[in-house]
Design a protein around this motif. Structure first.
Motif, PDB file in Angstrom:
ATOM      1  N   ASP A 152       0.845  -1.189   0.000  1.00 60.15           N
ATOM      2  CA  ASP A 152       0.000   0.000   0.000  1.00 60.15           C
ATOM      3  C   ASP A 152       0.884   1.244   0.000  1.00 60.15           C
ATOM      4  O   ASP A 152       2.056   1.183   0.410  1.00 60.15           O
ATOM      5  CB  ASP A 152      -0.900   0.013   1.240  1.00 60.15           C
ATOM      6  CG  ASP A 152      -1.810  -1.205   1.318  1.00 60.15           C
ATOM      7  OD1 ASP A 152      -2.612  -1.402   0.393  1.00 60.15           O
ATOM      8  OD2 ASP A 152      -1.689  -1.975   2.302  1.00 60.15           O
ATOM      9  N   PRO A 153       0.351   2.389  -0.431  1.00 63.35           N
ATOM     10  CA  PRO A 153       1.120   3.627  -0.282  1.00 63.35           C
ATOM     11  C   PRO A 153       1.448   3.867   1.187  1.00 63.35           C
ATOM     12  O   PRO A 153       0.599   3.689   2.061  1.00 63.35           O
ATOM     13  CB  PRO A 153       0.172   4.704  -0.817  1.00 63.35           C
ATOM     14  CG  PRO A 153      -0.771   3.965  -1.726  1.00 63.35           C
ATOM     15  CD  PRO A 153      -0.938   2.611  -1.094  1.00 63.35           C
ATOM     16  N   CYS A 154       2.683   4.227   1.480  1.00 60.97           N
ATOM     17  CA  CYS A 154       3.072   4.466   2.866  1.00 60.97           C
ATOM     18  C   CYS A 154       2.286   5.654   3.422  1.00 60.97           C
ATOM     19  O   CYS A 154       2.101   6.663   2.721  1.00 60.97           O
ATOM     20  CB  CYS A 154       4.567   4.732   2.956  1.00 60.97           C
ATOM     21  SG  CYS A 154       5.595   3.342   2.431  1.00 60.97           S
ATOM     22  N   PRO A 155       1.801   5.579   4.665  1.00 62.72           N
ATOM     23  CA  PRO A 155       0.928   6.632   5.211  1.00 62.72           C
ATOM     24  C   PRO A 155       1.537   8.031   5.169  1.00 62.72           C
ATOM     25  O   PRO A 155       0.838   9.003   4.882  1.00 62.72           O
ATOM     26  CB  PRO A 155       0.696   6.174   6.659  1.00 62.72           C
ATOM     27  CG  PRO A 155       0.906   4.705   6.626  1.00 62.72           C
ATOM     28  CD  PRO A 155       1.971   4.465   5.618  1.00 62.72           C
ATOM     29  N   ALA A 156       2.824   8.154   5.454  1.00 67.83           N
ATOM     30  CA  ALA A 156       3.464   9.474   5.504  1.00 67.83           C
ATOM     31  C   ALA A 156       4.356   9.734   4.309  1.00 67.83           C
ATOM     32  O   ALA A 156       5.046  10.753   4.262  1.00 67.83           O
ATOM     33  CB  ALA A 156       4.266   9.607   6.800  1.00 67.83           C
ATOM     34  N   PHE A 196       9.027   0.919  11.708  1.00 71.88           N
ATOM     35  CA  PHE A 196       8.072   2.022  11.752  1.00 71.88           C
ATOM     36  C   PHE A 196       8.679   3.405  12.003  1.00 71.88           C
ATOM     37  O   PHE A 196       7.970   4.398  12.003  1.00 71.88           O
ATOM     38  CB  PHE A 196       7.007   1.744  12.819  1.00 71.88           C
ATOM     39  CG  PHE A 196       6.159   0.535  12.517  1.00 71.88           C
ATOM     40  CD1 PHE A 196       5.206   0.567  11.510  1.00 71.88           C
ATOM     41  CD2 PHE A 196       6.332  -0.642  13.219  1.00 71.88           C
ATOM     42  CE1 PHE A 196       4.431  -0.539  11.228  1.00 71.88           C
ATOM     43  CE2 PHE A 196       5.562  -1.764  12.948  1.00 71.88           C
ATOM     44  CZ  PHE A 196       4.605  -1.714  11.944  1.00 71.88           C
ATOM     45  N   GLU A 197       9.986   3.445  12.239  1.00 74.15           N
ATOM     46  CA  GLU A 197      10.627   4.744  12.426  1.00 74.15           C
ATOM     47  C   GLU A 197      11.346   5.160  11.144  1.00 74.15           C
ATOM     48  O   GLU A 197      10.973   4.761  10.056  1.00 74.15           O
ATOM     49  CB  GLU A 197      11.607   4.679  13.608  1.00 74.15           C
ATOM     50  CG  GLU A 197      10.946   4.891  14.971  1.00 74.15           C
ATOM     51  CD  GLU A 197      10.509   6.342  15.226  1.00 74.15           C
ATOM     52  OE1 GLU A 197      10.854   7.228  14.413  1.00 74.15           O
ATOM     53  OE2 GLU A 197       9.817   6.584  16.227  1.00 74.15           O
ATOM     54  N   GLU A 198      12.400   5.910  11.259  1.00 78.41           N
ATOM     55  CA  GLU A 198      13.138   6.434  10.116  1.00 78.41           C
ATOM     56  C   GLU A 198      13.886   5.315   9.399  1.00 78.41           C
ATOM     57  O   GLU A 198      14.529   4.478  10.027  1.00 78.41           O
ATOM     58  CB  GLU A 198      14.121   7.498  10.602  1.00 78.41           C
ATOM     59  CG  GLU A 198      14.866   8.217   9.513  1.00 78.41           C
ATOM     60  CD  GLU A 198      15.738   9.329  10.075  1.00 78.41           C
ATOM     61  OE1 GLU A 198      16.974   9.181  10.011  1.00 78.41           O
ATOM     62  OE2 GLU A 198      15.183  10.315  10.588  1.00 78.41           O
ATOM     63  N   ASP A 199      13.807   5.308   8.061  1.00 70.37           N
ATOM     64  CA  ASP A 199      14.496   4.268   7.308  1.00 70.37           C
ATOM     65  C   ASP A 199      15.900   4.728   6.922  1.00 70.37           C
ATOM     66  O   ASP A 199      16.352   5.810   7.344  1.00 70.37           O
ATOM     67  CB  ASP A 199      13.701   3.861   6.069  1.00 70.37           C
ATOM     68  CG  ASP A 199      13.539   5.004   5.065  1.00 70.37           C
ATOM     69  OD1 ASP A 199      14.280   6.007   5.149  1.00 70.37           O
ATOM     70  OD2 ASP A 199      12.671   4.884   4.183  1.00 70.37           O
ATOM     71  N   GLY A 200      16.594   3.928   6.138  1.00 68.07           N
ATOM     72  CA  GLY A 200      17.977   4.230   5.789  1.00 68.07           C
ATOM     73  C   GLY A 200      18.146   5.473   4.946  1.00 68.07           C
ATOM     74  O   GLY A 200      19.259   5.997   4.820  1.00 68.07           O
ATOM     75  N   LEU A 201      17.051   5.978   4.353  1.00 61.59           N
ATOM     76  CA  LEU A 201      17.117   7.195   3.539  1.00 61.59           C
ATOM     77  C   LEU A 201      16.655   8.421   4.305  1.00 61.59           C
ATOM     78  O   LEU A 201      16.495   9.497   3.727  1.00 61.59           O
ATOM     79  CB  LEU A 201      16.259   7.019   2.277  1.00 61.59           C
ATOM     80  CG  LEU A 201      16.680   5.885   1.337  1.00 61.59           C
ATOM     81  CD1 LEU A 201      15.698   5.771   0.175  1.00 61.59           C
ATOM     82  CD2 LEU A 201      18.095   6.105   0.824  1.00 61.59           C
ATOM     83  N   GLY A 202      16.442   8.243   5.611  1.00 58.12           N
ATOM     84  CA  GLY A 202      16.019   9.368   6.432  1.00 58.12           C
ATOM     85  C   GLY A 202      14.538   9.695   6.327  1.00 58.12           C
ATOM     86  O   GLY A 202      14.103  10.765   6.753  1.00 58.12           O
ATOM     87  N   VAL A 203      13.747   8.775   5.758  1.00 58.91           N
ATOM     88  CA  VAL A 203      12.303   8.973   5.592  1.00 58.91           C
ATOM     89  C   VAL A 203      11.558   8.220   6.684  1.00 58.91           C
ATOM     90  O   VAL A 203      11.952   7.109   7.068  1.00 58.91           O
ATOM     91  CB  VAL A 203      11.846   8.484   4.198  1.00 58.91           C
ATOM     92  CG1 VAL A 203      10.335   8.621   4.045  1.00 58.91           C
ATOM     93  CG2 VAL A 203      12.580   9.232   3.109  1.00 58.91           C
ATOM     94  N   ARG A 204      10.485   8.805   7.173  1.00 59.42           N
ATOM     95  CA  ARG A 204       9.613   8.142   8.147  1.00 59.42           C
ATOM     96  C   ARG A 204       8.298   7.808   7.452  1.00 59.42           C
ATOM     97  O   ARG A 204       7.357   8.591   7.464  1.00 59.42           O
ATOM     98  CB  ARG A 204       9.377   9.039   9.360  1.00 59.42           C
ATOM     99  CG  ARG A 204      10.580   9.092  10.283  1.00 59.42           C
ATOM    100  CD  ARG A 204      10.277   9.883  11.526  1.00 59.42           C
ATOM    101  NE  ARG A 204      11.300   9.694  12.523  1.00 59.42           N
ATOM    102  CZ  ARG A 204      11.592  10.586  13.476  1.00 59.42           C
ATOM    103  NH1 ARG A 204      10.925  11.724  13.516  1.00 59.42           N
ATOM    104  NH2 ARG A 204      12.528  10.328  14.357  1.00 59.42           N
ATOM    105  N   ILE A 209       6.944   6.278  15.568  1.00 61.28           N
ATOM    106  CA  ILE A 209       6.174   5.517  16.558  1.00 61.28           C
ATOM    107  C   ILE A 209       5.645   6.446  17.646  1.00 61.28           C
ATOM    108  O   ILE A 209       6.378   7.267  18.195  1.00 61.28           O
ATOM    109  CB  ILE A 209       7.059   4.420  17.194  1.00 61.28           C
ATOM    110  CG1 ILE A 209       7.470   3.401  16.112  1.00 61.28           C
ATOM    111  CG2 ILE A 209       6.323   3.718  18.338  1.00 61.28           C
ATOM    112  CD1 ILE A 209       8.457   2.362  16.613  1.00 61.28           C
ATOM    113  N   ARG A 210       4.361   6.298  17.950  1.00 66.37           N
ATOM    114  CA  ARG A 210       3.759   7.076  19.024  1.00 66.37           C
ATOM    115  C   ARG A 210       3.732   6.294  20.336  1.00 66.37           C
ATOM    116  O   ARG A 210       4.019   6.815  21.400  1.00 66.37           O
ATOM    117  CB  ARG A 210       2.334   7.490  18.632  1.00 66.37           C
ATOM    118  CG  ARG A 210       1.680   8.445  19.633  1.00 66.37           C
ATOM    119  CD  ARG A 210       0.405   9.022  19.055  1.00 66.37           C
ATOM    120  NE  ARG A 210      -0.577   7.964  18.787  1.00 66.37           N
ATOM    121  CZ  ARG A 210      -1.667   8.161  18.047  1.00 66.37           C
ATOM    122  NH1 ARG A 210      -1.882   9.335  17.466  1.00 66.37           N
ATOM    123  NH2 ARG A 210      -2.531   7.177  17.871  1.00 66.37           N
TER     124      ARG A 210
END
Length: 301
Positions: A152-156, A196-204, A209-210
């Motif tokens: 699915d498209p990533c939420p953020a 669920f946090e920041e990936d290797g490209l600096g994208v969340r 995580i809340r």
């Protein structure tokens, strides 16, 4: 002058996609896909029963368009047409025929060729590929991985796709302990961050995580080894969040280094239910095993 058929690779009369090795006197059990080697030209004496003055010649040739293939034509004496099934097949070496030398059964697929599993050679296990799952072309950090085909498209980060589920295996290192429970408790936070946090490209992709909730922690048997699992329900800043699990058990290889299997599932519509984690756990096998020796059976609360 009598001539014998030299040793070499020859097409299988019953299966043109396979070549067999003739050692000069008899067929061997060695096979390979057709067209992987240079063509062989063979001059062979006719079988004793055929010595009626007729000439038998086998000619193999051909290099065409980036692929090398071997073809042969059989010429039987004057005025006699070759049988239809021999016109495009080479004559067998002396003492054999297409009727009396059937091709051997193909060898059983090795674990690495079995599409129903993904092999982790380093840790000596295979991960099952369930219906609707696959081995992705690009895994998680080059780790052995299975993942859902659906995404699915990533939420953020809607320009990117997020798989609805994935499972990866790795060797536990620098843990300071071999206790599966301690390693699982220490690994679950890192597994959640990677999912669920920041990936290797600096994208969340999920906005970070809340909060999280422990929904399962128990001992279990995996691939015949007693291990431990910890499962969290993760709430993210954007999107439905999901589940993450760290499963740890000793390898059956060598020094029995602990193996970590990380599970990630989306909690969104159409995502696999958390129970699929248990299905995959039951399907983890030692390499070469078809039963797993009690794989995935629970031994504790």
């Amino acid at each position: 002058m009598s001539m014998t058929t030299p040793a070499g690779w020859y097409p299988d009369p019953g299966n043109p996609a396979v070549e067999h090795w003739w050692d000069g006197t008899a067929w061997t059990g060695h096979t390979r896909p057709a067209g992987t080697g240079a063509p062989t030209t063979v001059m062979a004496a006719p079988p004793p029963a055929r010595r009626t003055g007729r000439l038998l010649a086998v000619v193999a040739a051909g290099v065409a368009a980036l692929a090398v293939t071997a073809t042969a034509a059989v010429v039987l004496g004057f005025g006699e047409d070759p049988p239809p099934d021999a016109r495009n097949s080479p004559a067998p070496p002396p003492g054999t025929s297409s009727a009396t030398a059937p091709a051997p059964a193909p060898p059983a697929a090795s674990p690495s060729e079995d599409p129903s599993v993904v092999v982790d050679q380093l840790n000596g296990i295979t991960l099952p590929v369930l219906d609707g799952w696959e081995e992705p072309e690009f895994g998680t950090g080059n780790l052995p991985t299975v993942a859902t085909v659906a995404a699915d498209p990533c939420p953020a980060a809607s320009s990117r796709s997020c798989r609805r589920g994935s499972v990866s295996s790795l060797t536990a290192t620098a843990t300071g302990t071999a206790d599966p429970r301690a390693i699982a408790l220490g690994d679950i936070a890192e597994a959640a961050d990677r999912a669920f946090e920041e990936d290797g490209l600096g994208v969340r992709p999920h906005g970070g995580i809340r909060s999280h909730e422990v929904v399962a922690e128990r001992s279990t048997v995996v691939a015949g080894r007693t291990g431990h699992l910890v499962r969290w329900r993760v709430t993210t800043h954007q999107g439905p969040g999901g589940y993450v699990q760290s499963l740890v058990f000793p390898s059956s290889l060598g020094s029995e280094s602990p193996v970590i299997v990380r599970f990630v599932l989306s909690a969104g519509p159409g995502a696999p239910p958390p129970s699929v984690m248990d299905d995959i756990t039951r399907g983890i096998r030692p390499i070469g095993s078809s039963t797993g020796g009690g794989v995935g059976s629970s031994i504790g609360p």
